[in-house]
Design an enzyme around this catalytic site. Structure first.
Site, PDB file in Angstrom:
ATOM      1  N   LYS A  40       0.833  -1.209   0.000  1.00  0.00           N
ATOM      2  CA  LYS A  40       0.000   0.000   0.000  1.00  0.00           C
ATOM      3  C   LYS A  40       0.868   1.260   0.000  1.00  0.00           C
ATOM      4  CE  LYS A  40      -0.439  -0.398   5.011  1.00  0.00           C
ATOM      5  NZ  LYS A  40      -1.205  -1.058   6.090  1.00  0.00           N
ATOM      6  N   ARG A 139     -11.188  -0.987  13.823  1.00  0.00           N
ATOM      7  CA  ARG A 139     -10.846  -0.184  12.652  1.00  0.00           C
ATOM      8  C   ARG A 139     -11.513  -0.765  11.410  1.00  0.00           C
ATOM      9  NH1 ARG A 139      -4.793   0.563  10.194  1.00  0.00           N
ATOM     10  NH2 ARG A 139      -5.176  -1.611   9.643  1.00  0.00           N
ATOM     11  N   TYR A 261      13.997  30.633   9.731  1.00  0.00           N
ATOM     12  CA  TYR A 261      12.727  31.208  10.166  1.00  0.00           C
ATOM     13  C   TYR A 261      12.630  31.205  11.688  1.00  0.00           C
ATOM     14  CZ  TYR A 261      10.737  30.920   5.440  1.00  0.00           C
ATOM     15  OH  TYR A 261      10.464  31.084   4.112  1.00  0.00           O
ATOM     16  N   MET A 309      10.679  24.728   3.588  1.00  0.00           N
ATOM     17  CA  MET A 309       9.976  23.893   2.619  1.00  0.00           C
ATOM     18  C   MET A 309      10.944  23.124   1.717  1.00  0.00           C
ATOM     19  SD  MET A 309       7.254  24.947  -0.348  1.00  0.00           S
ATOM     20  CE  MET A 309       6.093  25.720   0.777  1.00  0.00           C
TER      21      MET A 309
END
Ligand SMILES: *Cc1c(COP(=O)(O)O)cnc(C)c1O
Length: 368
Positions: A40, A139, A261, A309
């Protein structure tokens, strides 16, 4: 002319031979049970199209994906006698798509059972399926009461060729947790009510809980891809992934200067800072700001400042300048700093680091 590999900002290397070796180790451990491969999320981010043929070559005949669409994509690669199971089953009304692409659903609810049996009736033949029961995770799969209601129907298995009954473990990565035994007991009881069709319970960590958990089919994912199925103990699996990022520039900053930042790092003394072109958009989580390190010629360069980023900044003070010139590659993931190490620093699990690995990396497959 430069190649994509020489132009790229980072290189992700995936060792297919290590994946095959990991498969063989797990298959040996669970034998005589069969060992499947969970594919998956594009084989946990590593590329199902590249990984699947290698696993097939290593002897794997059972594959799992989560979504129907993932199964359709995998069927373009696996065109032979393998079985591809879809963990979520067919979305309502998509039963015929499942058949068109030779996919086998995991039936998780009475609704999915009824729809699949309806398709079987329409076609006048039995259809393959796995039925999932809920042994305590709430689940996916039918809870015991729903199983009872199903079995109370007239001819409950009409139209079904049930390959396995399966369930999933919630705490397999904590071998001493009593809930493992509890789920095993619940699963065994439900399976008996179903007439003891072959079972499937163990994920990667579940395999290491011992033979009681193996039944007919094991379903490892993360361990195939090098993740440690035994957190806190030595990893029995071979490392699969290495990640190298490229230096964009390096500079010397003075005592008191800030980095990044929010000015979250302030240099206590003169420092050399290199900017590496990997950031949170590439899966190097922003949570790793001021955490962990990269390796440069075997030396550790700590991450300083916020992860941006597209880039991150590392302290390369004392490292030979020739190793941190623009264009140099530094190691982010390697046997010295594994996916699981980075996950621990980021407060997450290796699965999330793997499946977050970015699409901007140049991907290099070795060992095929
Ligand atoms: C993802 C998944 C697996 C594989 O789990 P790992 O912990 O990666 O080995 C097995 N079974 C089910 C139902 C899953 O969702």
């Amino acid at each position: 002319m430069n190649t994509p590999e020489s132009r790229c900002g980072a290189v992700l290397t995936i060792d297919l031979a290590a994946i095959a070796a990991n498969y063989r180790l797990l298959q040996q451990r669970v034998g005589p049970a069969a060992c499947s491969a969970v594919m998956k999320a594009d084989a946990y981010g590593l590329g199902a199209a590249q990984v699947a043929p290698v696993l097939r070559q290593a002897g794997c005949r059972h594959f799992f994906v989560a979504h129907l669409e993932e199964g359709i994509a995998l069927r373009k690669v696996l065109r032979g006698d393998e079985t591809v199971y879809v963990l979520h089953g067919a979305p309502p009304g998509a039963e015929m798509d499942m058949l068109e692409f030779r996919l086998v659903p995991v039936l998780n609810s009475q609704q999915q059972l009824t729809a699949w049996q309806g398709a079987a009736r329409q076609l006048g033949r039995r259809l393959p399926a796995i039925v999932q029961v809920d042994s305590g995770m709430s689940r996916m799969g039918m809870p015991p009461a729903e199983v009872d209601a199903w079995l109370a129907q007239q001819d409950p298995k009409a139209g079904l060729d049930l390959h396995y009954v399966m369930s999933h473990l919630a705490v397999a990565d904590e071998p001493d947790h009593p809930f493992n035994r509890e789920q095993l007991a619940r699963f065994t009881a439900i399976r008996a009510r179903l007439g003891n069709i072959p079972g499937s319970l163990a994920n990667s960590s579940g395999i290491f809980l011992g033979p009681d958990y193996h039944f007919g089919l094991a379903r490892p994912g993360v361990a195939l891809y090098g993740g440690n199925p035994l957190p806190g103990s030595a990893n029995p699996m071979q490392p699969v992934v290495t990640l190298q990022g490229r230096v964009v520039q390096a500079r010397t900053i003075a005592a008191g200067d800030y980095v990044g930042y929010a000015l979250s790092y302030q240099a206590p003394a003169e420092r050399t800072i290199a900017t590496v072109s990997v950031g949170y958009a590439d899966g190097w989580l922003r949570h790793l700001s001021n955490k962990g390190h990269v390796l440069i010629g075997g030396a550790r360069a700590p991450v300083v400042g916020r992860v941006s980023m597209d880039s991150m900044t590392v302290d390369v003070t004392g490292i030979a300048p020739s190793l941190v010139t623009a264009g140099a590659l530094v190691d982010l993931l390697s046997p010295e700093q594994t996916v699981d190490d980075v996950a621990a620093l980021a407060g997450t699990i290796g699965y999330e680091i793997l499946t977050s690995l970015g699409q901007r990396y140049h991907r290099r497959y070795i060992g095929d």
